[in-house]
Motif scaffolding. Structure first.
Motif, mmCIF file in Angstrom:
data_model
loop_
_atom_site.group_PDB
_atom_site.id
_atom_site.type_symbol
_atom_site.label_atom_id
_atom_site.label_comp_id
_atom_site.label_asym_id
_atom_site.label_seq_id
_atom_site.Cartn_x
_atom_site.Cartn_y
_atom_site.Cartn_z
ATOM 1 N N LEU A 98 0.824 -1.216 0.000
ATOM 2 C CA LEU A 98 0.000 0.000 0.000
ATOM 3 C C LEU A 98 0.857 1.264 0.000
ATOM 4 N N TRP A 99 2.111 1.132 0.454
ATOM 5 C CA TRP A 99 2.942 2.301 0.718
ATOM 6 C C TRP A 99 4.142 2.336 -0.225
ATOM 7 N N LYS A 100 4.494 3.524 -0.659
ATOM 8 C CA LYS A 100 5.619 3.669 -1.584
ATOM 9 C C LYS A 100 6.922 4.009 -0.866
ATOM 10 N N VAL A 101 6.883 4.107 0.460
ATOM 11 C CA VAL A 101 8.083 4.404 1.242
ATOM 12 C C VAL A 101 8.352 3.257 2.197
ATOM 13 N N GLU A 102 9.627 3.057 2.534
ATOM 14 C CA GLU A 102 10.025 1.924 3.345
ATOM 15 C C GLU A 102 9.496 2.010 4.770
ATOM 16 N N ASN A 103 9.476 3.220 5.320
ATOM 17 C CA ASN A 103 9.058 3.379 6.716
ATOM 18 C C ASN A 103 7.927 4.403 6.791
ATOM 19 N N PRO A 104 6.705 3.998 6.430
ATOM 20 C CA PRO A 104 5.596 4.971 6.403
ATOM 21 C C PRO A 104 5.276 5.569 7.758
ATOM 22 N N ARG A 105 5.568 4.861 8.838
ATOM 23 C CA ARG A 105 5.288 5.408 10.170
ATOM 24 C C ARG A 105 6.079 6.684 10.408
ATOM 25 N N ASP A 106 7.399 6.631 10.159
ATOM 26 C CA ASP A 106 8.236 7.808 10.388
ATOM 27 C C ASP A 106 7.965 8.900 9.362
ATOM 28 N N GLU A 107 7.722 8.500 8.122
ATOM 29 C CA GLU A 107 7.415 9.482 7.081
ATOM 30 C C GLU A 107 6.113 10.215 7.388
ATOM 31 N N LEU A 108 5.141 9.483 7.915
ATOM 32 C CA LEU A 108 3.858 10.083 8.263
ATOM 33 C C LEU A 108 4.034 11.085 9.397
ATOM 34 N N ALA A 109 4.845 10.737 10.375
ATOM 35 C CA ALA A 109 5.111 11.646 11.490
ATOM 36 C C ALA A 109 5.784 12.922 10.992
ATOM 37 N N ALA A 110 6.699 12.784 10.027
ATOM 38 C CA ALA A 110 7.388 13.952 9.484
ATOM 39 C C ALA A 110 6.428 14.865 8.737
ATOM 40 N N ILE A 111 5.511 14.295 7.979
ATOM 41 C CA ILE A 111 4.517 15.095 7.250
ATOM 42 C C ILE A 111 3.638 15.857 8.235
ATOM 43 N N ARG A 112 3.220 15.187 9.285
ATOM 44 C CA ARG A 112 2.366 15.844 10.268
ATOM 45 C C ARG A 112 3.079 17.018 10.921
ATOM 46 N N GLU A 113 4.352 16.835 11.212
ATOM 47 C CA GLU A 113 5.111 17.893 11.873
ATOM 48 C C GLU A 113 5.429 19.035 10.922
ATOM 49 N N GLN A 114 5.859 18.716 9.708
ATOM 50 C CA GLN A 114 6.319 19.738 8.766
ATOM 51 C C GLN A 114 5.174 20.464 8.075
ATOM 52 N N GLN A 115 4.085 19.721 7.758
ATOM 53 C CA GLN A 115 2.999 20.318 6.991
ATOM 54 C C GLN A 115 1.772 20.629 7.835
ATOM 55 N N GLY A 116 1.755 20.131 9.073
ATOM 56 C CA GLY A 116 0.634 20.420 9.953
ATOM 57 C C GLY A 116 -0.659 19.736 9.560
ATOM 58 N N ILE A 117 -0.557 18.632 8.822
ATOM 59 C CA ILE A 117 -1.761 17.882 8.449
ATOM 60 C C ILE A 117 -1.651 16.479 9.016
#
Length: 587
Positions: free
Chosen positions: A496-515
């Motif tokens: 389902l995911w195009k990145v190796e570690n979606p958990r950490d990538e998701l956390a980064a998006i939430r922090e950087q983009q505020g969504i």
């Protein structure tokens, strides 16, 4: 401590660190030599493969040391919980091959926990706080500075008792009051700075109805339930390391409340933490998985792309393969990201020994054997599993017209192409050697697509006949007779995911983009996680298979009939390919 070894009928393996702790406790006579564990899921979603690791440890320890493991539902959050989840959890544990001694619910202990809380208030160890959650959080201080006491910390006992009753009356607005344990606002562990132990929800409970409006917090519930049930080893993941002092303190207080005068060091549940199962290209938060279901990004909790136990089951994983994978990665006290390729290799090895071999053609093109009699068919023998003679055989039909894979033929072949091409020979699995015509090898449509391939067969080359092992350069191809082939739908899955570690990538998006939520997840979703092939052909023997029957489509991979499959419309899910594709994907 030296690592001991455990003997089995087939192997010797080193004990993991949890088993070493258990053996030490047994040797020292802790808890009168009893072993009792528990698996305590919250019924707010379906179990995923991370839970399978905890299940294997909780139930496995009990089995190995002749103890018992209880199933206890942590149902302290009534706004998230549902009987659907309870039933799914029970089914998943059974499918994994484990059996519980008893089924309990945290709600079984609500009255006992309430009475215990009243006792703490009378002892001056708990108080009702009327500050907002934000103010309470600010007063807790930081890891480098102590917190400050609540202005309600020393309110009279009788007033605390009255307000605590008000919290459960249904007349108190959620968030207006909480009950806190009085410990130490300067404690080095932030969780021990007067933690919340009750909050007001005013929500009916699936088991207790409207009896309770104030509900105990997890930290106040978990250890007490362990104590009341007689749990000896409370096994949980590493994020609970910081919770252990609170766990131990509340258990100590509960023993005092119960008048238990036994030596606490010899008779108490012991919390031990182990690492979570983190898997590459996988997200395992139940909150995020629920969002995927609600937004229709997946078809449900059991979508074969989901990391849920029921998703893996529907996709065709065996419970034994999941347990073997968990045993292979082991239990440690540090987190690591495990490769999906490792899981698939274990599944592949497991299914190799249990899957029935069948023929299926996913991208079909017709082969016409021009020297085979028209209207004639014959029954050939196919071995069900070459790894296990006891699995027997089944028959397959051979006829003048066959389906083969489109990429097994080339009109203009490279020198190293060892499949079917003008003038080239190949062997058909369990059947004959055929040779592609050189003068008129195929028909094509207006777009140049091959519509039929013309061959001749060698009648003396049938598999199993004397002298049939004539050596040829071509490969052995799988096929299905056009005469009795069954049309089927085949579903191919990728991550389902195009990145190796979606958990950490998701956390980064939430922090950087505020969504957060699905908006954040959509940025990481792969666009090609499901491919549906609707014009496949399979042999009738395969078409009759049902969910739970493990199959190998020869030369393609392992498959299982889907729950959507019917007699008129067979549907199959690809479990895993015959070869590792992750290494190539990640180059």
């Amino acid at each position: 401590m030296a690592i001991k070894e455990e003997s089995t009928n087939t192997e010797r393996r080193s004990l993991n660190f949890v088993e070493q702790i258990v053996e030490k406790d047994l040797a020292e006579g802790k808890n009168s030599g009893r072993i009792q564990t528990r698996f305590p899921p919250e019924p707010n979603g379906y179990l995923h493969i991370g839970h399978a690791k905890a299940i294997s440890l909780d139930f496995g320890i009990a089995e190995r040391y002749h103890g018992e493991c209880n199933l206890r539902f942590d149902d302290t959050n009534p706004h998230k919980e549902d009987t659907e989840y309870i039933e799914s959890i029970e089914n998943d544990i059974k499918w994994m091959g484990f059996h519980w001694a008893n089924v309990y619910y945290a709600s079984d202990y609500f009255q006992e926990l309430w009475d215990f809380a009243v006792w703490l208030i009378r002892q001056g160890r708990a108080y009702v706080d009327e500050q907002s959650a934000e103010v309470i959080a600010q007063q807790k201080g930081t890891t480098t500075s102590p917190g400050t006491n609540s202005p309600f910390r020393d309110r009279p006992i009788e007033e605390n008792l009255r307000l605590f009753e008000l919290m459960n009356s249904g007349q108190c607005e959620p968030g207006k009051m909480v009950l806190r344990a009085k410990i130490d606002m300067a404690h080095p562990n932030m969780l021990c700075r007067d933690p919340l132990i009750y909050r007001v929800l005013n929500i009916p409970h699936i088991r207790t109805g409207n009896k309770w409006n104030a509900y105990p917090m997890y930290d106040f519930t978990h250890g007490q339930c362990d104590y009341l049930e007689g749990v000896t080893h409370s096994l949980c993941t590493l994020e609970f390391v910081e919770h252990r002092p609170l766990y131990d303190l509340f258990v100590t207080w509960m023993k005092e409340y119960k008048g238990d005068t036994t030596d606490i060091e010899d008779n108490r549940p012991r919390q031990t933490e182990f690492n979570k199962l983190n898997l590459s290209y996988t997200l395992m938060s139940k909150r995020n998985l629920l969002a995927l279901v609600k937004e229709g990004i997946v078809s449900g909790w059991d979508d074969p792309r989901m990391p849920t136990i029921c998703g893996f089951r529907r996709r065709g994983y065996s419970p034994e393969s999941i347990r073997k994978f968990i045993d292979k990665i082991g239990y440690t006290t540090y987190d690591a990201l495990n490769e999906m390729a490792l899981l698939e290799s274990v599944v592949r090895d497991d299914l190799n020994g249990r899957a029935t071999r069948v023929s299926a053609v996913l991208d079909p093109v017709k082969v016409v054997i021009t020297n085979y009699p028209e209207g004639q068919t014959e029954q050939l023998v196919a071995v069900n599993n070459p790894e296990n003679e006891a699995d027997g055989t089944h028959t397959i039909e051979f006829s003048r017209e066959l389906w083969i894979e489109r990429d097994d033929f080339m009109q203009v072949a490279e020198k190293k192409f060892m499949r079917l091409a003008p003038g080239k020979e190949v062997r058909l699995k369990n059947a004959y050697i055929i040779k592609c015509d050189e003068t008129h090898p195929c028909d094509t449509d207006d777009n140049g697509n091959v519509t039929a391939i013309y061959c001749t067969y060698d009648p003396a080359s049938r598999s199993g006949m004397p002298g049939a092992n004539r050596k040829i350069k071509g490969k052995t191809l799988h096929w299905v007779s056009c005469h009795d082939a069954v049309k089927a739908e085949v579903r191919l899955y990728e991550s389902l995911w195009k990145v190796e570690n979606p958990r950490d990538e998701l956390a980064a998006i939430r922090e950087q983009q505020g969504i957060s939520g699905v908006d954040a997840m959509r940025q990481l979703l792969a666009g090609d996680s499901l491919s549906i092939l609707r014009d496949c052909y399979i042999e009738p023997y395969a078409a009759a298979k049902r969910p739970g029957d493990y199959l190998q489509f020869q030369r393609i991979g392992y498959f299982m009939a889907d729950t959507d499959s019917t007699a008129d419309h067979p549907v199959f899910n690809k479990t895993v390919g015959l070869k590792d594709t992750w290494a190539k994907k990640n180059k």
